[in-house]
Design a protein around this motif. Structure first.
Motif, PDB file in Angstrom:
ATOM      1  N   PRO A   1       0.836  -1.206   0.000  1.00  0.00           N
ATOM      2  CA  PRO A   1       0.000   0.000   0.000  1.00  0.00           C
ATOM      3  C   PRO A   1       0.870   1.255   0.000  1.00  0.00           C
ATOM      4  CG  PRO A   1       0.013  -1.017   2.179  1.00  0.00           C
ATOM      5  CD  PRO A   1       0.712  -1.971   1.253  1.00  0.00           C
ATOM      6  N   LEU A   2       0.416   2.272  -0.715  1.00  0.00           N
ATOM      7  CA  LEU A   2       1.156   3.526  -0.822  1.00  0.00           C
ATOM      8  C   LEU A   2       0.275   4.681  -0.378  1.00  0.00           C
ATOM      9  CD1 LEU A   2       2.873   3.064  -4.317  1.00  0.00           C
ATOM     10  CD2 LEU A   2       3.805   2.526  -2.064  1.00  0.00           C
ATOM     11  N   ALA A   3       0.893   5.694   0.196  1.00  0.00           N
ATOM     12  CA  ALA A   3       0.195   6.909   0.627  1.00  0.00           C
ATOM     13  C   ALA A   3       0.499   8.026  -0.367  1.00  0.00           C
ATOM     14  CB  ALA A   3       0.638   7.306   2.035  1.00  0.00           C
ATOM     15  N   PRO A   4      -0.459   8.424  -1.199  1.00  0.00           N
ATOM     16  CA  PRO A   4      -0.190   9.461  -2.205  1.00  0.00           C
ATOM     17  C   PRO A   4       0.200  10.785  -1.555  1.00  0.00           C
ATOM     18  CG  PRO A   4      -2.249   8.312  -2.673  1.00  0.00           C
ATOM     19  CD  PRO A   4      -1.826   7.897  -1.297  1.00  0.00           C
ATOM     20  N   VAL A   5       1.244  11.399  -2.063  1.00  0.00           N
ATOM     21  CA  VAL A   5       1.712  12.686  -1.552  1.00  0.00           C
ATOM     22  C   VAL A   5       0.755  13.780  -2.028  1.00  0.00           C
ATOM     23  CG1 VAL A   5       3.554  14.389  -1.688  1.00  0.00           C
ATOM     24  CG2 VAL A   5       4.110  11.971  -1.438  1.00  0.00           C
ATOM     25  N   PRO A   6       0.248  14.621  -1.119  1.00  0.00           N
ATOM     26  CA  PRO A   6      -0.671  15.691  -1.553  1.00  0.00           C
ATOM     27  C   PRO A   6       0.020  16.671  -2.491  1.00  0.00           C
ATOM     28  CG  PRO A   6      -0.022  15.994   0.746  1.00  0.00           C
ATOM     29  CD  PRO A   6       0.487  14.654   0.333  1.00  0.00           C
ATOM     30  N   GLN A   7      -0.655  16.993  -3.571  1.00  0.00           N
ATOM     31  CA  GLN A   7      -0.126  17.930  -4.562  1.00  0.00           C
ATOM     32  C   GLN A   7      -1.061  19.139  -4.608  1.00  0.00           C
ATOM     33  OE1 GLN A   7       2.739  17.328  -6.037  1.00  0.00           O
ATOM     34  NE2 GLN A   7       2.992  15.178  -5.463  1.00  0.00           N
ATOM     35  N   ARG A   8      -0.790  20.152  -3.795  1.00  0.00           N
ATOM     36  CA  ARG A   8      -1.669  21.323  -3.737  1.00  0.00           C
ATOM     37  C   ARG A   8      -0.857  22.611  -3.826  1.00  0.00           C
ATOM     38  NH1 ARG A   8      -6.809  20.765  -2.736  1.00  0.00           N
ATOM     39  NH2 ARG A   8      -7.607  18.730  -2.056  1.00  0.00           N
ATOM     40  N   PRO A   9      -1.173  23.457  -4.786  1.00  0.00           N
ATOM     41  CA  PRO A   9      -0.495  24.762  -4.858  1.00  0.00           C
ATOM     42  C   PRO A   9      -0.634  25.569  -3.576  1.00  0.00           C
ATOM     43  CG  PRO A   9      -1.781  24.341  -6.842  1.00  0.00           C
ATOM     44  CD  PRO A   9      -2.147  23.272  -5.873  1.00  0.00           C
ATOM     45  N   LEU A  10      -1.719  25.303  -2.815  1.00  0.00           N
ATOM     46  CA  LEU A  10      -1.941  26.037  -1.565  1.00  0.00           C
ATOM     47  C   LEU A  10      -0.739  25.941  -0.642  1.00  0.00           C
ATOM     48  CD1 LEU A  10      -3.722  27.397   0.662  1.00  0.00           C
ATOM     49  CD2 LEU A  10      -4.483  25.069   1.245  1.00  0.00           C
ATOM     50  N   TYR A  11      -0.141  24.751  -0.535  1.00  0.00           N
ATOM     51  CA  TYR A  11       0.953  24.570   0.407  1.00  0.00           C
ATOM     52  C   TYR A  11       2.175  25.404   0.023  1.00  0.00           C
ATOM     53  CZ  TYR A  11      -1.844  20.700   2.196  1.00  0.00           C
ATOM     54  OH  TYR A  11      -2.856  19.938   2.736  1.00  0.00           O
ATOM     55  N   ALA A  12       2.454  25.492  -1.262  1.00  0.00           N
ATOM     56  CA  ALA A  12       3.564  26.336  -1.709  1.00  0.00           C
ATOM     57  C   ALA A  12       3.270  27.804  -1.430  1.00  0.00           C
ATOM     58  CB  ALA A  12       3.828  26.108  -3.193  1.00  0.00           C
ATOM     59  N   GLN A  13       2.018  28.206  -1.597  1.00  0.00           N
ATOM     60  CA  GLN A  13       1.634  29.591  -1.312  1.00  0.00           C
ATOM     61  C   GLN A  13       1.817  29.907   0.173  1.00  0.00           C
ATOM     62  OE1 GLN A  13      -2.409  29.917  -2.716  1.00  0.00           O
ATOM     63  NE2 GLN A  13      -1.875  29.168  -4.761  1.00  0.00           N
ATOM     64  N   LEU A  14       1.421  28.973   1.030  1.00  0.00           N
ATOM     65  CA  LEU A  14       1.582  29.197   2.468  1.00  0.00           C
ATOM     66  C   LEU A  14       3.063  29.269   2.844  1.00  0.00           C
ATOM     67  CD1 LEU A  14      -1.148  26.822   3.949  1.00  0.00           C
ATOM     68  CD2 LEU A  14      -1.218  29.307   3.817  1.00  0.00           C
ATOM     69  N   ARG A  15       3.880  28.410   2.240  1.00  0.00           N
ATOM     70  CA  ARG A  15       5.311  28.417   2.550  1.00  0.00           C
ATOM     71  C   ARG A  15       5.928  29.768   2.222  1.00  0.00           C
ATOM     72  NH1 ARG A  15       9.662  24.984   3.277  1.00  0.00           N
ATOM     73  NH2 ARG A  15       8.354  23.136   3.188  1.00  0.00           N
ATOM     74  N   ALA A  16       5.490  30.374   1.121  1.00  0.00           N
ATOM     75  CA  ALA A  16       6.068  31.642   0.679  1.00  0.00           C
ATOM     76  C   ALA A  16       5.480  32.847   1.416  1.00  0.00           C
ATOM     77  CB  ALA A  16       5.869  31.810  -0.826  1.00  0.00           C
ATOM     78  N   SER A  17       4.425  32.630   2.218  1.00  0.00           N
ATOM     79  CA  SER A  17       3.742  33.743   2.877  1.00  0.00           C
ATOM     80  C   SER A  17       4.331  34.013   4.247  1.00  0.00           C
ATOM     81  CB  SER A  17       2.250  33.418   3.015  1.00  0.00           C
ATOM     82  OG  SER A  17       2.055  32.448   4.034  1.00  0.00           O
ATOM     83  N   THR A  18       3.864  35.095   4.857  1.00  0.00           N
ATOM     84  CA  THR A  18       4.260  35.433   6.238  1.00  0.00           C
ATOM     85  C   THR A  18       3.187  35.023   7.235  1.00  0.00           C
ATOM     86  OG1 THR A  18       3.333  37.651   5.984  1.00  0.00           O
ATOM     87  CG2 THR A  18       5.676  37.365   5.471  1.00  0.00           C
ATOM     88  N   LEU A  19       2.210  34.247   6.789  1.00  0.00           N
ATOM     89  CA  LEU A  19       1.153  33.776   7.675  1.00  0.00           C
ATOM     90  C   LEU A  19       1.731  32.875   8.754  1.00  0.00           C
ATOM     91  CD1 LEU A  19      -1.547  33.024   4.978  1.00  0.00           C
ATOM     92  CD2 LEU A  19      -1.527  34.944   6.572  1.00  0.00           C
ATOM     93  N   ARG A  20       1.001  32.759   9.869  1.00  0.00           N
ATOM     94  CA  ARG A  20       1.515  32.007  11.014  1.00  0.00           C
ATOM     95  C   ARG A  20       0.928  30.594  11.031  1.00  0.00           C
ATOM     96  NH1 ARG A  20      -0.268  35.898  15.657  1.00  0.00           N
ATOM     97  NH2 ARG A  20      -2.149  35.810  14.355  1.00  0.00           N
ATOM     98  N   GLY A  21       0.283  30.183  12.115  1.00  0.00           N
ATOM     99  CA  GLY A  21      -0.111  28.798  12.285  1.00  0.00           C
ATOM    100  C   GLY A  21      -1.235  28.342  11.379  1.00  0.00           C
ATOM    101  N   VAL A  22      -1.238  27.023  11.099  1.00  0.00           N
ATOM    102  CA  VAL A  22      -2.283  26.388  10.290  1.00  0.00           C
ATOM    103  C   VAL A  22      -3.043  25.414  11.190  1.00  0.00           C
ATOM    104  CG1 VAL A  22      -2.739  24.793   8.393  1.00  0.00           C
ATOM    105  CG2 VAL A  22      -1.050  26.621   8.116  1.00  0.00           C
ATOM    106  N   LEU A  23      -4.364  25.532  11.205  1.00  0.00           N
ATOM    107  CA  LEU A  23      -5.225  24.631  11.960  1.00  0.00           C
ATOM    108  C   LEU A  23      -5.971  23.730  10.986  1.00  0.00           C
ATOM    109  CD1 LEU A  23      -6.757  23.599  14.458  1.00  0.00           C
ATOM    110  CD2 LEU A  23      -8.299  25.570  14.231  1.00  0.00           C
ATOM    111  N   ASP A  24      -5.661  22.432  11.039  1.00  0.00           N
ATOM    112  CA  ASP A  24      -6.356  21.451  10.207  1.00  0.00           C
ATOM    113  C   ASP A  24      -7.532  20.876  10.979  1.00  0.00           C
ATOM    114  OD1 ASP A  24      -4.605  21.013   7.692  1.00  0.00           O
ATOM    115  OD2 ASP A  24      -3.140  20.849   9.316  1.00  0.00           O
TER     116      ASP A  24
END
Length: 597
Positions: A445-468
């Motif tokens: 079994p394999l766990a697909p890696v999430p591919q979302r532009p959102l994560y790259a946008q958050l990395r480049a931002s100055t935003l703070r914590g993320v609540l999932d």
């Protein structure tokens, strides 16, 4: 003569086959089930790499998880995480994680081959031993398939046993060369410390093997050495064991202290503190699925795997195999070299059964395991053992040596040129049986890696914590920690409130919005549904704690509960900035600008 290079090539190919379709998916997925420990262990590699870039390659505290408080955290798989640091400089995390799995399987098989060759004296006969050990159903289902990667550190335990055997040879020879006399105990002590560093349970197995080896050595002395020579011989043994112990302690104490402190600190992010359990109460702490039932050793079929639902979904198999059992029994009958390894297999097979003997998991256990009575009395710390089925690893290592001895005896009956073919043939037969007939999942079994532009946008931002949200993933079987939240952090780099225990920081869990989402996700009744004003105040409280983004994972909530959950989120946070079938994304600054509803 059959050489190590030929064995390693065979094992490398076997690793690719046993983990198929991992190799063609190296960039797109992680080895292991998406509901298992895989995500958190990959996160541990990323955490160590991130910390190393900041000048601290062995962190024991973090505010990346358990945000906003953070806390003490010991990476339970430090060896793989340290090995991953230089690899992550040139390769993406999924490739590094998967590559480490393949390398550990290959190295574990190669180390078992060295041990088996040392015992049976034939490299082609030893080939089957590497397969029996490193590709056994326990490793494929639990270590790899369930992502418990500290148990993939397979090479060190057989290398330590090989060092013990060489130490025994040095003691028997009684060399005058002081360098040679002390080289073996130093090497054995270092390998023993590294074995425990790679996995605490493997360190315990090394201690048990040491006691077995010492007992076997003393029995040999009593039989072969004249009584008048016992004194010098025993002093030589004691001095070498002292050196082994000193080196072992020097290697082990620093990580052991770090582990103990991280567990005992009030701000520990681990599931719970180490407790002092008595021999009488220790069995009460065990989930029945943490022990092996007798039927598991020979029960075939993919549906026979044992599944544990704790924080994560963990699958395991204790299947030994028909070919392995036949070879091991054959060796035990005709080969005197097999006695020591047969005793080891019997001991660890009994330990894997846990404190209470079970015929099957469907039956009630009523018979106490006599081996545990002895170990509880002899080793006070043994009461902390909570996962007996990990004893399948030393059990399969003993079986590997037995199989090599049995095959070497069989090879004497065939012509010299056909012996390597027999070695390859039986090694392949064991591998095919494990993949096709055992309960271990195959294909992997394999766990697909999430591919979302959102994560790259958050990395480049100055935003703070993320609540999932939600905090728990409700499935047809159980509620689980969404481990993908940890891996997502490796992509967006922002702190999250989740902890490895499956609980969030108290300040977050007590938030009205978070409590409402949890209740609606579970289908629980609340004293009263919070008003829009209360939910708006909860949103402001999250901002005050340091959260700027809420990501709602719709697929983790049952369809019947989504409407109520999403209504609460909109009342608290306004309209989502992004929305699709999988997630909704809320930026809390939008809520602050719009004011209360």
């Amino acid at each position: 003569m059959f050489r190590l290079g030929s064995a390693m090539l065979f094992y490398a190919i076997a690793a690719v086959v046993a983990t198929w379709p991992l190799v063609p998916s190296m960039h797109r997925a992680l080895a292991g089930d998406s509901r298992s420990d895989t995500w958190k262990h990959a996160w541990g590699c990323w955490w160590f790499h991130r910390s190393a870039l900041a000048g601290n390659p062995f962190p024991i505290r973090t505010d990346l998880v358990g945000f906003p408080d953070g806390g003490s955290l010991y990476n339970i798989d430090p060896l793989n995480s340290l090995l991953s640091i230089p690899l992550q400089l040139v390769l993406p995390l999924p490739v590094v994680y998967n590559l480490l799995i393949l390398l550990q399987l290959t190295a574990g098989a190669g180390a078992a081959w060295l041990l088996c060759r040392r015992v049976c004296g034939d490299g082609s006969a030893a080939l089957v031993g590497g397969v029996v050990y490193a590709f056994c159903p326990f490793v494929l289902s639990y270590s790899v398939g369930s992502g418990v990667t500290e148990t993939t550190n397979l090479a060190l335990l057989p290398l330590y046993l090989l060092a013990l055997l060489r130490l025994g040879d040095a003691i028997e020879e009684g060399p005058d060369d002081i360098t040679r006399a002390w080289r073996e105990p130093v090497a054995a002590g270092a390998l023993m410390g590294l074995t425990a560093f790679g996995c605490w349970y493997f360190g315990m197995f090394a201690l048990v093997w040491t006691a077995l080896w010492l007992g076997n050595l003393l029995v040999g002395f009593a039989r072969r050495v004249p009584r008048g020579e016992w004194g010098p011989r025993l002093r030589g043994v004691a001095l070498r064991l002292l050196v082994l112990g000193v080196v072992f302690v020097d290697v082990l104490i620093p990580p052991l202290v770090a582990f103990w402190m991280s567990m005992q600190n009030p701000d520990s992010l681990h599931p719970g503190y180490i407790s002092e359990r008595s021999a009488a109460t220790a069995p009460l702490y065990l989930d029945r699925t943490n022990s092996v039932a007798l039927v598991e050793y020979l029960q075939m079929g993919k549906a026979s795997a044992v599944v544990s639902h704790v924080v994560d979904r963990l699958v395991r198999s204790a299947y030994v195999g028909v070919v392995v059992m036949l070879l091991a029994v054959y060796a035990g009958v005709i080969d005197t070299r097999a006695r020591f390894w047969g005793a080891g297999a019997a001991l660890f097979g009994m330990l894997a059964l846990g404190p209470t003997l079970l015929a099957s998991h469907a039956a009630d256990g009523v018979w106490p395991n006599p081996v545990y009575r002895v170990f509880y009395a002899a080793f006070p710390g043994f009461t902390q053992i909570a996962i007996p089925f990990r004893c399948c690893v030393p059990l399969m290592l003993a079986c590997a040596v037995l199989c090599a001895c049995g095959l070497q005896s069989l090879q004497r009956r065939v012509r010299q040129g056909y012996r390597p073919l027999l070695g390859y043939g039986l090694a392949l037969a064991v591998l095919v049986e494990y993949l096709a007939l055992s309960p271990a999942p195959y294909p992997l079994p394999l766990a697909p890696v999430p591919q979302r532009p959102l994560y790259a946008q958050l990395r480049a931002s100055t935003l703070r914590g993320v609540l999932d949200l939600p905090a728990d993933w409700i499935t047809d079987e159980d509620k689980l920690l969404p481990g993908a939240y940890f891996f997502a952090q490796t992509l967006h780099g922002k702190p999250i409130p989740s902890r490895v225990s499956g609980r969030m920081t108290f300040a977050v869990e007590s938030n009205v919005l978070v409590r409402s989402v949890r209740a609606y996700t579970y289908g629980l009744a609340m004293e009263h549904d919070p008003t829009a004003l209360e939910l708006g105040s909860a949103a402001q409280d999250l901002v005050a704690q340091g959260f700027d983004v809420v990501i709602y994972h719709r697929s983790y909530v049952a369809p019947a509960a989504r409407a109520k959950v999403e209504a609460a989120l909109r009342n608290a946070l306004g309209a989502p900035r992004q929305h699709d079938d999988e997630i909704e994304v809320y930026f809390l600054e939008d809520r602050l600008r719009s004011g209360p509803s």
